[in-house]
Every structure is written in structure tokens, then in C-alpha cells.
Design a protein around this motif. Sequence first.
Motif, PDB file in Angstrom:
ATOM      1  N   ARG A 197       0.835  -1.213   0.000  1.00 20.62           N
ATOM      2  CA  ARG A 197       0.000   0.000   0.000  1.00 20.62           C
ATOM      3  C   ARG A 197       0.864   1.256   0.000  1.00 20.62           C
ATOM      4  NH1 ARG A 197      -3.667  -3.188   3.166  1.00 20.62           N
ATOM      5  NH2 ARG A 197      -2.748  -2.508   5.134  1.00 20.62           N
ATOM      6  N   GLY A 198       2.135   1.109   0.387  1.00 20.98           N
ATOM      7  CA  GLY A 198       3.051   2.242   0.338  1.00 20.98           C
ATOM      8  C   GLY A 198       3.346   2.712  -1.066  1.00 20.98           C
ATOM      9  N   LEU A 199       2.988   1.915  -2.086  1.00 24.55           N
ATOM     10  CA  LEU A 199       3.162   2.353  -3.476  1.00 24.55           C
ATOM     11  C   LEU A 199       2.224   3.497  -3.820  1.00 24.55           C
ATOM     12  CD1 LEU A 199       3.359  -1.082  -5.356  1.00 24.55           C
ATOM     13  CD2 LEU A 199       5.255   0.355  -4.603  1.00 24.55           C
ATOM     14  N   GLY A 200       1.136   3.623  -3.080  1.00 26.32           N
ATOM     15  CA  GLY A 200       0.138   4.653  -3.358  1.00 26.32           C
ATOM     16  C   GLY A 200      -1.170   4.028  -3.797  1.00 26.32           C
ATOM     17  N   THR A 201      -2.244   4.779  -3.651  1.00 22.30           N
ATOM     18  CA  THR A 201      -3.573   4.316  -4.055  1.00 22.30           C
ATOM     19  C   THR A 201      -4.212   5.352  -4.968  1.00 22.30           C
ATOM     20  OG1 THR A 201      -3.787   3.208  -1.911  1.00 22.30           O
ATOM     21  CG2 THR A 201      -5.787   3.428  -3.222  1.00 22.30           C
ATOM     22  N   PRO A 202      -4.232   5.107  -6.283  1.00 25.17           N
ATOM     23  CA  PRO A 202      -3.656   3.934  -6.934  1.00 25.17           C
ATOM     24  C   PRO A 202      -2.131   4.075  -7.049  1.00 25.17           C
ATOM     25  CG  PRO A 202      -4.510   5.408  -8.591  1.00 25.17           C
ATOM     26  CD  PRO A 202      -4.861   6.028  -7.259  1.00 25.17           C
ATOM     27  N   PRO A 203      -1.427   2.975  -7.331  1.00 31.83           N
ATOM     28  CA  PRO A 203       0.021   3.074  -7.529  1.00 31.83           C
ATOM     29  C   PRO A 203       0.322   3.824  -8.811  1.00 31.83           C
ATOM     30  CG  PRO A 203      -0.753   0.858  -8.049  1.00 31.83           C
ATOM     31  CD  PRO A 203      -1.913   1.585  -7.444  1.00 31.83           C
ATOM     32  N   PRO A 204       1.529   4.366  -8.952  1.00 29.54           N
ATOM     33  CA  PRO A 204       1.885   5.057 -10.193  1.00 29.54           C
ATOM     34  C   PRO A 204       1.875   4.084 -11.365  1.00 29.54           C
ATOM     35  CG  PRO A 204       3.815   4.753  -8.792  1.00 29.54           C
ATOM     36  CD  PRO A 204       2.636   4.362  -7.975  1.00 29.54           C
ATOM     37  N   PRO A 205       1.669   4.568 -12.584  1.00 29.27           N
ATOM     38  CA  PRO A 205       1.581   3.674 -13.747  1.00 29.27           C
ATOM     39  C   PRO A 205       2.864   2.919 -14.038  1.00 29.27           C
ATOM     40  CG  PRO A 205       1.602   5.980 -14.429  1.00 29.27           C
ATOM     41  CD  PRO A 205       1.434   5.979 -12.950  1.00 29.27           C
ATOM     42  N   THR A 206       3.987   3.354 -13.474  1.00 26.99           N
ATOM     43  CA  THR A 206       5.258   2.666 -13.707  1.00 26.99           C
ATOM     44  C   THR A 206       5.478   1.478 -12.780  1.00 26.99           C
ATOM     45  OG1 THR A 206       6.349   4.253 -12.242  1.00 26.99           O
ATOM     46  CG2 THR A 206       6.423   4.708 -14.618  1.00 26.99           C
ATOM     47  N   LEU A 207       4.555   1.273 -11.802  1.00 28.25           N
ATOM     48  CA  LEU A 207       4.705   0.198 -10.826  1.00 28.25           C
ATOM     49  C   LEU A 207       3.418  -0.614 -10.731  1.00 28.25           C
ATOM     50  CD1 LEU A 207       6.375   2.197  -7.882  1.00 28.25           C
ATOM     51  CD2 LEU A 207       7.537   0.944  -9.716  1.00 28.25           C
ATOM     52  N   THR A 208       3.561  -1.942 -10.655  1.00 29.44           N
ATOM     53  CA  THR A 208       2.409  -2.826 -10.487  1.00 29.44           C
ATOM     54  C   THR A 208       2.617  -3.689  -9.255  1.00 29.44           C
ATOM     55  OG1 THR A 208       1.866  -2.931 -12.849  1.00 29.44           O
ATOM     56  CG2 THR A 208       1.111  -4.754 -11.479  1.00 29.44           C
ATOM     57  N   PRO A 209       1.757  -3.568  -8.229  1.00 25.42           N
ATOM     58  CA  PRO A 209       1.915  -4.404  -7.034  1.00 25.42           C
ATOM     59  C   PRO A 209       1.463  -5.839  -7.291  1.00 25.42           C
ATOM     60  CG  PRO A 209      -0.040  -3.022  -6.840  1.00 25.42           C
ATOM     61  CD  PRO A 209       0.636  -2.611  -8.114  1.00 25.42           C
ATOM     62  N   VAL A 210       2.199  -6.785  -6.710  1.00 23.10           N
ATOM     63  CA  VAL A 210       1.850  -8.207  -6.778  1.00 23.10           C
ATOM     64  C   VAL A 210       2.009  -8.776  -5.370  1.00 23.10           C
ATOM     65  CG1 VAL A 210       2.405 -10.461  -7.750  1.00 23.10           C
ATOM     66  CG2 VAL A 210       2.663  -8.393  -9.168  1.00 23.10           C
ATOM     67  N   VAL A 211       0.916  -9.211  -4.764  1.00 26.45           N
ATOM     68  CA  VAL A 211       0.972  -9.773  -3.413  1.00 26.45           C
ATOM     69  C   VAL A 211       1.418 -11.228  -3.519  1.00 26.45           C
ATOM     70  CG1 VAL A 211      -0.284 -10.241  -1.281  1.00 26.45           C
ATOM     71  CG2 VAL A 211      -0.862  -8.230  -2.657  1.00 26.45           C
ATOM     72  N   ALA A 212       2.682 -11.472  -3.230  1.00 22.34           N
ATOM     73  CA  ALA A 212       3.237 -12.822  -3.337  1.00 22.34           C
ATOM     74  C   ALA A 212       4.615 -12.844  -2.698  1.00 22.34           C
ATOM     75  CB  ALA A 212       3.338 -13.252  -4.802  1.00 22.34           C
ATOM     76  N   SER A 213       5.044 -14.019  -2.294  1.00 23.83           N
ATOM     77  CA  SER A 213       6.393 -14.202  -1.775  1.00 23.83           C
ATOM     78  C   SER A 213       7.318 -14.644  -2.897  1.00 23.83           C
ATOM     79  CB  SER A 213       6.385 -15.262  -0.674  1.00 23.83           C
ATOM     80  OG  SER A 213       6.053 -16.533  -1.226  1.00 23.83           O
TER      81      SER A 213
END
Length: 258
Positions: free
Chosen positions: A82-98
Motif C-alpha cells: 500500500r506504500g506504493l500509493g492508491t492507486p500506484p503510479p503507472p510505472t509500478l504494479t503491485p503483486v501480493v506474493a512471496s
Amino acid sequence: MGRREVRDHYDGLAADYDEHWVYGPEYIPWMSARIAEALELRPTDRIADIGSGTGLFAREVARQLRPRRPVLCVDPSEAMLRGLGTPPPPTLTPVVASAEDIAEGRTRLPYERLDAMWLKESVHHVADPAHTLRGLAGRLAPGGRLLVVMLPATIQYPLFAAALARFEELQPDPAVIQGHLRDAGLETRLDHVQHELRIDRDKYLGMVRARYMSLLSTFTDAEIQKGVEEMRAAHPEPVLVFPDRFAFVLGRRPEESA
């Protein structure tokens, strides 16, 4: 620490994580540039930051590189992402995984293959580094690069003695990690980079109290307080100056034969 303990540790740090890790204005740009340089990143690369946390380094790499595809920020902690921002910037895509989820194919990524990925100070959280790194290597495209950024086997941080001793007990040897990448079929190289840190002593003591390193979560509150008092006595100077040295373990998948 088990996977759940690691996730809980970083969930607890998420709100203040960036404050703990931004030692000074030059640190994040410096490290991000070293990562991009070691991986020989190109704007057309399909890139993943495995164990990205709040995306401190992925965000700066994207700023410097201007990638044509979003950098994947992979982390098991939703709170950190969530520290990427809501929504995240278009240059970053969050993926919840190890890292294990990616290595074993349990989590599907937007890119079938990756041209470059890095793990910064997260390989020590992996239960079976040889198996996981082999799996991650298998996600690389021909010519793809995998970089493990890690602290060396000993550090010169101004921590209390028990913390330094425990670090040496738990920290993997970079040469062993290099061997895992080699066994995974990658061409490997081991280099070191170093950056001088200057940080206000009281700020650093506060970071230790907050357990900014996962290592510190293995100590009780009383042990942390005793350690802080030991550090305060050993370092009366108002600004702490110490080297931050990192091993850069790089693996490259060979190009496919014609």
C-alpha cells in the motif's frame, strides 16, 4: 523467522518503513542506480523487484529508467505494498506474493518471462534459498538477469554486540548464494559496493527501537532497551558515520542457441 513472522514484522513496520530506510537524500538514488547498472537495465525490459516492500527502490529505478512496462513490485505484505500509493503510479504494479510463490508458479505474473529481477536484502528470509533461486532463475527469459543484493557475512553497523553476533550467526554467505545461482544454470559474478552512511545518532537509536532490521525482532523489548543503552554509551557522537557494504550476486541466463 518463519514466513508468517516475517510478514507480520513488515506489516507492523509498513506505516513508518520509508522513514526507517531513507538514511539520507542520496541513499535511495545511489542504491537504485547501482541495481540498474548491475542488471544492465533497459527501458524495454520486463522487470520485477522481489521483496519490494513499499517500492522504495523500484520507484527510483523506474524514475531513472523510464520503463515502457511497469516494474512488478512483489511482496507478501499487502500493508507494505500500500506504500506504493492508491492507486500506484503507472510505472509500478503491485503483486501480493512471496519469492517462493513466484519461484513455484503459485502466483501468475503479468509477464510470462522476466528480463531482470532483483532481491534486495530479502534472500535471508527464504527458507530454502537453493530451491527458490532455482525457481526464480527458471522465470528468466534467455539473457535474463537475476541480482541478489545482500549484506556480507559481517557488518560494521554501530549496533549492540549481541545484535552483531546474531547477525553473523544468521546471515547467509554471499559465496553460497552465488553457488546456488550457478547450480541453477546461470553465469554468475560476485561484486561489492559500499556507501558511507551519516545519520543522526538519536534517529538511528529510534530505528533500532522500532526494529527496522528484521534481525532486531528476535530480541525482547528489554533486550532492545539494554542494547540501545549500550549503543548510546559506545557512541557519544551526535552523528554516526559507518560503511554500508553490500554483496551484489548476479546471475545471467545464457542466450538460447540458434
